[in-house]
Structures are given as C-alpha cells and as structure tokens.
Write a protein that holds these residues in place. Structure first.
Motif: not given
Lengths: 709, 107
Positions: A678-682, A684, B30, B100, B103, B106
């Motif tokens: 979903r394109g969220a770096l974290q 991944y 994270l 974000e 995003g 993706q």
C-alpha cells in the motif's frame, strides 16, 4: 543410343514449368510462356517417337523392357560380414540383388561383406511397350491441347501460371507412366493430383472453382490412402517396390499357389487408389465438379490423361491383381456399373462440360470393364481412342464456350451450325467416335472390350461377364444417344442463343485484354474460333475417326508385349470368336442411339417434352444426379461437420478453459496479495522485521531440535 | 556464563550490545515519521551489526571481521551521502519529511 534420351522426357517439361513460372513475373513475357510450354511438350513427343522404334514388337519376339536410371533416390542397404567365401556366396545367392565384396578384416584375415538391398526406390524409368503407348497419349494429346490453349487462354490474367501448371502436369504424368517402382509412381500420382487441384482452382476468385478444387483433392486423398496402404502391404509382402521384381515374385507365387491374405489385400487397396483417380463409383463425385477449371484442362487432365492413370495402374500391375480371384471381377463390376450409372446421368444434364464429364466417367468404366475381364489390350485401346475423341469433344465444347462468351447451358443455344461451321463438324466427328459409330475409333475399342467380355462369359460358362456385357451394350446405346442429343441441340434446329457472362471463359471481373478488338468482336456476336485453336482439333478429329481402324493391331501387339499380358489369356483359339458379331451388334446399337437422338432432339423436339412428362420422377432423379452429392452430404459431410463442431466446442470449453485457468492462477495470487503493497514505507519495514524474526526463530528452533536429538 | 570471567569483556557483551543497537534502530525505523530520523535509525542498525562483526573477530582471534567492518563503514558513508541527498530532493518536492506522503508509489 536413343533410349537414354528417355530420361529427359519428364525433365524437359519440369524445366519448362520453372521457366513459365518465371515468365509470370513480367507482363511482356507472358505470351512466351505458351511457346515454351508447347515446345517442351513437342520435344517430349519427339523423344517418344524416337524411342518408340526400339519397343515395337516384331513378330512374336517379346520386347525386353528397359530401365533407364536417372539418379539414386532412396536406397537402404543392409550388410552382413562373413569370414568364409563359401558362406558369403551362399548367402548372396539366397538374396537376389545383393553384392559381395572381399576386404581385409581388422585381424588381418580376409572377410567377405555381402550387401543386400533392404529398400530401394531409385529415380529410374521403366520403358516397355505399355509405357510407350501411354507416353504417346500424354505427350501427343498434351501438345495438341497446349497449342489450343495458347489461343483459348489468350488475354487471361494467369496465362503464364496456366502453362506452368500444364508443364508441371506433363512432368508428373510422364513420371507416373515411366516409374519403375511404386514409390516413384506414387510421386507422379500425387503430382498429377496437385496439378489437377491447381488447375481446377485456376479461377481462384470463383468460389465454386475453389470448392471444386478442394473436393477433387479431398476425394482423391481417400483413394490415395488406399493406394498407400497397398504400397505398404506390397512392400511387406514382396520386400520391394520395384515393379518388375514384384511381378516376378507374383509369377512364382502363382505357380506354386502359395497365396496369403496380403495377396488379396494389395489389389483391393490399389484398386481404391485407381477408382479415386479414375473417378469410379463411389469416388467419382469430384470429376463433374472439376469442370470448373479451364476447358483445355478438362480436356487434357480430366478426360485424356490423368483420369486414365487408374486404368494404367491396374494394367501395369496386372499380375498383382490376377493373383486374387476376386480382384479383377470387382474391377469389372465397378467399371460396368459406373459406366451405366454415369451414362444415365449424362442423359439429363444441361451443362455441356458436365455431360462430357459424366461421359468420361462412363467411358473410364468401360476401360475398367475391359481390364477386369482380362482384355487389357481392349482397356488400353479404349484409353487411347478415348484420349483422342474426348479431348476433341472437350476442346470443341471450349470453342462453343469461347464463341458464346462462356455459355454452357444446352437450353440456351440452338442451331449454331452456320455460326460455327468448323466446330460443328469437328464435334460431329468426336460425337461419332464417342457413340461408337461404325468404323470410328470408339467403335473398334468398345467392340474389343465387349467382345472379350462376352467371349469370357460364353467360353468359361460364367454369368457375370455376360451380365456385364449386356450392361456395356446398354451403356453404348445411352452413350450414342446423349452424345448426339448434345450435338443436335447445339447445332441443329432454329438459330437461337444467349451469350454467357464471361469473356473467353476467363475471369468475369478481370477483363485484362491484350487487344481491345477481341472484346469488341465478342460483344457483337458468336464467332468461329481462330485457326490456332482449330488446327490441333483437326488432328484430334483425324485421330478420333481413324485411330481405331489404324491402331487396333498396333496397340494389341504393344500391350501384349508388356507386363500387362494376362498370365491366363482368354482362350483365343478355342471357343467362340465374337469380334465380327460384336461389331454388327454394337454398330446397330450405335446407329439406333444416334437415330433416336436425331428424332428427339432434331426432328421432333416437342416429342422430347412429351416423353419427359411421362417420366417426371425419373427425369428429376437423373437431373439431380441420383442425389448422390446430397447423399454424401447427409451421410459424410454433415456428420463430419457435427463431429468437428463437437471437437471444436470441447477444445474451446475444456482445453481452452484449462489453459485459461492456469493463466488465471498467478493473476488471482497477485490480486490476493496486492493490498499488502500500500505504499507505506514503514509497513514494508514491519514486513521485513516479521520476516527476519520468523527466520531467526525458525533457525533457532532448528538448532534447538538438532541439539535435542 | 562463567562467573570468573565477569570482569573482562566476552563475546556475549558484544553480541548483546549489537542486538540492542539493532533493536533500537529497528524500532526507531518503524515508529518515527521523519525520513531523516528513519535513515539515522537504519544507520544504527548498521552499527549493531558492525559491533557483532567486531565481537566475532575478537572471539576468533583474526582480523577478517574487522576488515569487513572497514568496508562496510566505507560503503555506509557513501550510501549516507546518497540517501541524504535523496531525502533533500524528496523534501523539496513535497515540503514534508513524512514517508506517508509518498504512498502513491505503491506497486
């Protein structure tokens, strides 16, 4: 030596075919292709004349067949090594055709190698008197038809293509009649089939022509399958496909009487091939449709030469047929029934070329009848005379077409005697010969066949030949009638005709004319054809009238001197002699047929209508050709189409969906795991961390379990 | 762990320190919402691994691990230069350091 020239007979037309094909590329050269073709065929005819002297039998001396080798084609040899000369020699003597070579072995001792042929099919030609007769027919008629076609096809778009195919046909046909083994014969056999296909479909933008070409090809494949099985079985049975070797084996077998099932299978399979090529029941359906091709093609391929290949095949391999007591009677019955069947259809057709097509089928039936009752000379003689008069008839029909711009319907022409005076009398000569009018060519050949048939029936007290002979006589009557029905309809009566839609029988839409004057002349009126076209017809007409009288002894001597001589000749000297009686009977029958035709179609045409009205049902059946095409359509074509449809659906629904499912699997997997991206770096990062932790845990567990055990 | 060796550093110390650094780096990576901080966290994870390598080098008594560390540091320096440059470019595009914001990249 002249005989060595024979090897060039097929290759000159082959070269000419290539040259003609090249001519097709340049518009200016198109006319040259006709010249090349004519010269090539005339050259082969010249060679035939040159070599024929060596094969004419003198007195009672049999003519030795000669083999002319061109090149090794397929040859497979096996070898066996012996240490002593004696055992090698005895082995070599057991296997005919083997060669022994002495050489120094590896250990210094002499050793003897015997090489024996396992499968040999060389490109070599067998020349004997039968071949010569066939070569005369093929090259002679071929040359005349080519000259005619040079005029007939003038201005056609595919001029060079046409002559290229004709040359290729002559190559294939000469290969067929000269082949010394069955495999080479089959090569020629398929070659003529190919040329037939190419030339029937010559007007490739005409759907009917394309369909007819396909039909001819497919029906011939059915026969050829039988032919191929015959060749395979013959190889299994005789260990060779070379014709004279097979024949000598058969003669030996016949003497000691040791036959097995293969001896019966071979002739029946070969017969199937012959019936396909020679348009006999039940495989005749392609020939009437083949008339979609240009008329010279109908004359050369579908009347004079190619369709007689089946008769030639049986005559050439006669001993293979004689060995089975059922084979030749079957040939005769099929021939006789086809003769009558096709003749009745010809009575009620209106398309000139189709009438001649059915007539050809009928006359081919006659040939098979003759061959089947061991009158090979009669069969080949009829083949010879038929080539003359049927080619003549087709070509004159072509002249009528030419004059009437492609008109073929008998109902739309009448009284053309004045317009086409030369064609009229040429066709008259052809019709006389076809009708078996006394002292024309057809008269002598038909008489020879019928006399042999009745002689066999009476001398050997058999019913079958007599019945077939009666069928033959009936057919002769019908033949005389339909031949002259056509002639009287076209040339007598009130002058009245409609022009057809085509130009010179060429493609209707592509009127690429070389000279505009031709077209103008056409539009105006029916006209006699040029002398370029009539000259070869004159030669054919002379042949049609005199070939029987002049040729019957020559042909008989030629055929008897070849392998086609029956091993058990019909008892000529004892028993009754029917030639004289038969001549009278068939002459009378022919005259009656002609007179009936004259009454119904010349003097009193109204009577025909009244007569036909009394037999409405019969006429309808005959006009529709016994509904055989419809029957085949319902029995074979439609079921095949249904089966094909089922297979298509199975393919589409089962096989295709399986493949599609396999293809869908990765896509479904992708769809399932797509949300994780979903394109969220974290996101991944968490995935990586989980993966890392799980790997570490797994490794640790593995180590732990390793320690415990 | 043997009690008599407590006074001196043993392999476990190195491994423990390395693991702690790695875990701190991972957690930081994270949780932080700042690209520069996240990048620094990855550097911290790097250092955790490097310390482990040094510890093993010492344990085995050869210099292979330390040699490897020199190379890793060199590469990390080059990569840091590159990555910080990228971060600057990304910031110029969107005026934010929040990951974000990217995003839409993706797969």
């Amino acid at each position: 030596m002249h005989i060595e020239l024979a090897k060039w007979i097929p290759w000159i037309p082959a070269g000419a075919a290539v040259l003609c094909g090249l001519c097709a590329m340049k518009r200016q050269l198109r006319m040259a292709s006709a010249l090349i073709c004519i010269l090539a065929i005339c050259a082969t005819f010249g060679i035939t004349v040159l070599i024929s002297g060596s094969f004419s039998p003198n007195g009672n001396d049999p003519v030795k067949p000669r083999t002319v080798e061109v090149f090794d084609w397929i040859s497979i040899w096996g070898q066996q090594v012996f240490s002593s000369r004696i055992s090698a020699e005895s082995y070599a003597n057991e296997n005919p055709g083997s060669k022994m070579i002495a050489r120094d072995g590896t250990d210094g001792e002499k050793e003897f190698v015997v090489r024996k042929p396992i499968f040999v099919a060389d490109f070599s030609y067998l020349l004997d008197s039968l071949t010569i007769v066939m070569l005369y027919v093929v090259t002679g008629v071929g040359a005349l038809v080519a000259i005619y076609a040079a005029g007939y096809m003038a201005g056609d778009r595919g001029y060079a293509r046409f002559f290229s195919a004709v040359c290729l046909f002559i190559f294939s046909m000469t290969t067929l009649v000269m082949a010394d083994n069955l495999l080479l014969l089959f090569l020629g056999w398929e070659g003529v089939g190919l040329c037939s296909y190419l030339l029937i479909g010559y007007y490739y933008d005409k759907p009917t022509a394309v369909a007819a070409a396909k039909k001819a090809f497919v029906v011939n494949r059915i026969g050829d399958l039988g032919f191929l099985i015959g060749i395979f079985t013959a190889y299994i049975r005789y260990d060779t496909v070379v014709i004279h070797e097979m024949i000598s084996t058969v003669s030996a077998t016949m003497q000691n009487g040791a036959t097995d099932w293969k001896d019966h299978l071979i002739p029946f399979m070969l017969m199937l091939g012959a019936f396909g090529k020679s348009a006999q029941l039940p495989l005749y359906v392609w020939l009437p449709d083949a008339m979609e091709g240009p008329t010279p093609v109908s004359a050369l391929i579908h009347a004079a030469t190619m369709v007689t290949a089946g008769v030639y095949l049986i005559v050439r391999l006669l001993p293979l047929f004689e060995i089975s007591p059922y084979a030749l009677p079957t040939v005769a019955v099929v021939g006789a029934v086809t003769a009558l069947f096709a003749a009745t259809i010809a009575l009620c057709q209106y398309d000139i070329k189709r009438i001649y097509a059915y007539s050809t089928i009928s006359q081919l039936g006659y040939m098979f009848l003759g061959v089947g009752f061991l009158s090979t000379a009669g069969g080949i003689f009829h083949l010879f005379t038929h080539a003359f008069f049927k080619a003549l008839l087709f070509l004159t029909a072509g002249s009528v077409m030419h004059a009437l711009a492609g008109q073929l319907d008998l109902r739309k022409m009448s009284g053309l005697r004045k317009k086409l005076p030369v064609t009229c009398w040429l066709m008259f000569a052809g019709c006389l010969a076809l009708a078996g009018f006394p002292f024309t060519a057809g008269f002598f050949s038909k008489d020879m066949i019928l006399a042999a048939t009745f002689e066999k029936g009476i001398n050997e007290q058999l019913i079958l030949p007599n019945v077939m002979g009666v069928i033959g006589l009936l057919t002769a009557l019908l033949t005389a009638f339909y031949a002259f029905r056509l002639w009287f309809r076209i040339f007598t009566g009130p002058e009245k005709y409609e022009m057809g839609a085509e130009h010179h029988g060429a493609e209707p839409d592509h009127g690429v004319r070389t000279s505009s004057s031709v077209q103008v002349e056409h539009v105006h009126d029916a006209h006699e054809v040029s002398w370029l076209m009539n000259a070869p017809l004159l030669v054919l007409a002379c042949g049609a009238l005199t070939a029987g009288f002049l040729g019957h002894e020559w042909i008989e001597r030629m055929v008897v001197a070849s392998t086609a001589e029956p091993a058990r000749p019909p008892m000529m000297d004892e028993g009754v002699q029917l030639h004289g009686l038969m001549m009278v009977v068939s002459g009378v029958i022919s005259v009656v047929g002609v007179m009936a035709a004259a009454y119904f179609h010349w003097l009193n045409r109204d009577a025909t209508e009244r007569f036909a009205d009394r037999f409405v049902a019969t006429v309808r059946v005959l006009t529709n050709k016994y509904y055989v095409d419809e029957l085949y359509d319902a029995m074979i074509v439609r079921p095949l189409r249904v089966v094909g449809g089922i297979f298509y659906q199975v393919d589409r629904l089962v096989i295709d969906s399986l493949v599609m499912a396999l293809g869908f699997l990765p896509r479904a997997l992708g769809l399932a795991i797509q949300p994780s991206q979903r394109g969220a770096l974290q996101g991944y990062g968490i995935g990586m961390a989980i993966g890392l932790v799980s790997i570490v845990v797994l490794v640790l567990m593995a180590i732990a379990s390793g320690h415990n055990s | 762990m043997v009690v008599s060796e407590l006074h001196s550093l043993v392999l476990s110390h190195f491994l423990f320190t390395g693991a702690v650094l790695f875990i701190f780096g991972l957690v930081g990576f994270l949780c932080r919402r700042n690209l520069i901080m996240m990048f620094l966290c990855t550097e911290m994870m790097f250092q955790g691994v490097v310390i482990t390598l040094v510890g093993f080098s010492r344990f085995h008594g050869n210099l292979t691990g330390q040699t490897f560390v020199i190379f890793v540091l060199t590469v990390a320096a080059a990569e840091a230069a590159l990555a910080l440059g990228l971060v600057v470019l990304l910031f110029r595009r969107k005026r934010t350091l929040d990951p974000e914001a990217w995003g839409e990249l993706q797969g």
